[in-house]
Design a protein around this motif. Sequence first.
Motif, short mmCIF file in Angstrom:
data_model
loop_
_atom_site.label_atom_id
_atom_site.label_comp_id
_atom_site.label_asym_id
_atom_site.label_seq_id
_atom_site.Cartn_x
_atom_site.Cartn_y
_atom_site.Cartn_z
N LEU A 184 25.33 15.93 10.28
CA LEU A 184 23.92 15.80 10.63
C LEU A 184 23.27 14.67 9.83
CD1 LEU A 184 21.33 16.65 12.03
CD2 LEU A 184 21.05 18.47 10.31
N ALA A 185 23.57 14.58 8.56
CA ALA A 185 23.03 13.49 7.74
C ALA A 185 23.48 12.14 8.28
CB ALA A 185 23.47 13.66 6.29
N ASN A 186 24.75 12.06 8.68
CA ASN A 186 25.26 10.81 9.26
C ASN A 186 24.55 10.47 10.56
OD1 ASN A 186 27.08 10.63 7.15
ND2 ASN A 186 28.76 11.57 8.30
N GLU A 187 24.27 11.48 11.35
CA GLU A 187 23.56 11.29 12.62
C GLU A 187 22.16 10.73 12.38
OE1 GLU A 187 22.04 14.11 16.37
OE2 GLU A 187 23.52 14.87 14.94
N ILE A 188 21.49 11.26 11.38
CA ILE A 188 20.14 10.77 11.05
C ILE A 188 20.20 9.35 10.52
CG2 ILE A 188 18.16 11.12 9.53
CD1 ILE A 188 18.82 14.16 9.68
N GLU A 189 21.17 9.07 9.67
CA GLU A 189 21.31 7.72 9.12
C GLU A 189 21.61 6.70 10.22
OE1 GLU A 189 22.91 8.39 4.57
OE2 GLU A 189 24.31 8.75 6.21
N SER A 190 22.42 7.10 11.19
CA SER A 190 22.72 6.21 12.31
C SER A 190 21.47 5.90 13.12
CB SER A 190 23.79 6.85 13.21
OG SER A 190 24.04 6.05 14.35
N ALA A 191 20.67 6.93 13.41
CA ALA A 191 19.42 6.73 14.16
C ALA A 191 18.44 5.88 13.36
CB ALA A 191 18.79 8.08 14.52
N ALA A 192 18.44 6.04 12.04
CA ALA A 192 17.56 5.25 11.18
C ALA A 192 17.95 3.78 11.23
CB ALA A 192 17.63 5.77 9.74
N ASP A 193 19.26 3.51 11.25
CA ASP A 193 19.73 2.13 11.35
C ASP A 193 19.35 1.53 12.70
OD1 ASP A 193 20.83 2.23 8.82
OD2 ASP A 193 22.85 2.71 9.53
N MET A 194 19.43 2.33 13.75
CA MET A 194 19.13 1.84 15.09
C MET A 194 17.65 1.48 15.24
SD MET A 194 21.40 4.62 17.24
CE MET A 194 21.22 3.93 18.87
N THR A 195 16.79 2.23 14.62
CA THR A 195 15.35 2.02 14.77
C THR A 195 14.73 1.22 13.63
OG1 THR A 195 14.92 4.13 13.66
CG2 THR A 195 15.03 4.16 16.07
N HIS A 196 15.51 0.99 12.59
CA HIS A 196 15.02 0.32 11.38
C HIS A 196 13.92 1.15 10.71
CE1 HIS A 196 16.11 -3.30 9.31
NE2 HIS A 196 14.85 -3.56 9.00
N ASP A 197 13.89 2.45 11.00
CA ASP A 197 13.00 3.41 10.34
C ASP A 197 13.86 4.08 9.27
OD1 ASP A 197 11.10 5.25 9.62
OD2 ASP A 197 10.69 5.95 11.65
N ARG A 198 13.93 3.47 8.12
CA ARG A 198 15.02 3.72 7.18
C ARG A 198 14.90 5.02 6.39
NH1 ARG A 198 15.01 -2.50 5.03
NH2 ARG A 198 16.75 -3.28 6.29
N VAL A 199 16.08 5.55 6.02
CA VAL A 199 16.19 6.72 5.15
C VAL A 199 17.23 6.42 4.07
CG1 VAL A 199 15.61 8.32 7.02
CG2 VAL A 199 18.01 7.83 6.53
N TRP A 200 17.20 7.21 3.01
CA TRP A 200 18.22 7.11 1.98
C TRP A 200 18.56 8.52 1.52
CZ3 TRP A 200 21.27 3.21 0.84
CH2 TRP A 200 22.09 3.31 -0.29
N ARG A 201 19.86 8.83 1.53
CA ARG A 201 20.28 10.20 1.24
C ARG A 201 20.37 10.45 -0.26
NH1 ARG A 201 25.59 13.59 3.49
NH2 ARG A 201 24.78 15.63 2.86
N LEU A 202 19.85 11.60 -0.66
CA LEU A 202 19.91 12.07 -2.04
C LEU A 202 20.70 13.38 -2.08
CD1 LEU A 202 16.16 11.47 -2.94
CD2 LEU A 202 18.10 10.08 -3.70
N PRO A 203 21.33 13.69 -3.20
CA PRO A 203 22.16 14.92 -3.28
C PRO A 203 21.31 16.17 -3.49
CG PRO A 203 22.18 13.81 -5.39
CD PRO A 203 21.39 12.92 -4.45
#
Length: 499
Positions: A400-419
């Motif tokens: 799920l995190a990877n899915e969100i990161e992929s969508a963020a890359d596609m839209t340039h609406d960026r995210v960064w994952r924290l543990p």
Amino acid sequence: MEFFAKSGSAEKQKTGCLILGVFDSRKLSAQAQLVDELSDSYLSTIVRSGDMEGKLGQTLLLHKVPNLNCDRILLVGCGKEREFEVSKYQKISAKIIRILDETGTSDAVNGLVTLNVKNQDLYWKIRFAVEAANDALYRFDQLKSKTSEARRPLKKMTFLIESRADLTQSELAIEHANGVSKGQSLTKDLANLPGNICHPTYLAECAQELAESYDNFSVNVLDEAELKAMGAGAFVSVSQGSEQPGKMIAMEYMAGGKDDKPLVFVGKGITFDTGGISLKPGAAMDEMKFDMGGAASVFGLMKAVAEMKLPINVVGFVAAAENMPASNATRPGDVVTTLSGQTVEILNTDAEGRLVLCDALTYIEKYDPELVIDIATLTGAVIIALGHQASGLMSNNNPLANEIESAADMTHDRVWRLPIWDEYHDQLKSNFADFSNLGGRPAGTITAACFLSKFTKKYRWAHLDIAGTAWRSGAKKGATGRPVSLLSQIVLNRANKAS
């Protein structure tokens, strides 16, 4: 404003303004070269004179260019050709809209979508351009007694594509971009409204209006009395200090298969946050009207999905409350029982977002969700960690995190994952309850997510902390509309995969 796409050559266009690109070192784009040939080298002469060097964001408006049917040409600097990527494309797409709107151009033909943007196809170039244009044209002036209007507002933009075979793809991009933009505008409107207007009851009424406007859309509202009766003690501990009754608002868009599990998005809707008894400092407290940015983004997502008529099941769930320091407000040290049965010691009443969200995250188990994403302006700590560029992402599920990161890359609406490792949970220990609502200053964004994770063990879950991205301060104070584009892309990707 309306958007269209058509195939053709730039030099043949009859329009109020033709938009053409020039790269750094004064290199004309392919479309600009065609215009230059027809105009007897008019453009290349201008460029050689030094009036337009092609630096990123540079513009030059030309009138009465020889041998052309267009009234004006707007030359736009695109920077270095090999470095022309999404953020630069978005920047100039927004800038040209502002320039055209200010100069009184009512219609324009945009030749920039034929440029090569790194790793982006035609669909994305048109979608980025439309979303950037709508964002640039957005105004929040409904509370002013007098509003200023462009003397001749920009009403129409046509994207010039190279082949008729690309028309279907182009029109789909415009349709999706308009849907997302309408969602972003709703998000901005709700977040920009002051707390004396946009309170939990107002949000509930807004949800009902959406249900009346779209097919496959229904709304269910739980009021504070119902929530108290069912045992949502964490939520009520926040809402009880306000004369405005708290509400949980469920917006259900069910256009997918009857047996398809819904995608569930949960928004923090603190319509004004004083901090409660743990009162915030007075400076910039007016910006705490933006503390319902997560809820606003869920409203925007639901509008976008309904506008695009996506064949999928989506639930937008909003936990709406006002956090006030009244005589009956929760005190630091109080212990409450959540809807899940777990107990929480409230060490700080300004850590209230996680309290309304935890009961919401328990309640939405009833949907047997495919996935759950909560969106919240949860911690100031995320701004220290990531600034205002990226939203914080935490999740109990790697795919799920990877899915969100992929969508963020596609839209340039960026995210960064924290543990959210187990070790961080130790900071939430309490001597008097199952755990506390505060983990201290170290890793504040992470421990807030750890708190929420205690209520999400029955499904795949991710948390987006948008405290640094939901609004701007200073001279340009106002809601950004993020992360509606990201959330919409997650749903779009799912809908495309299912079809």
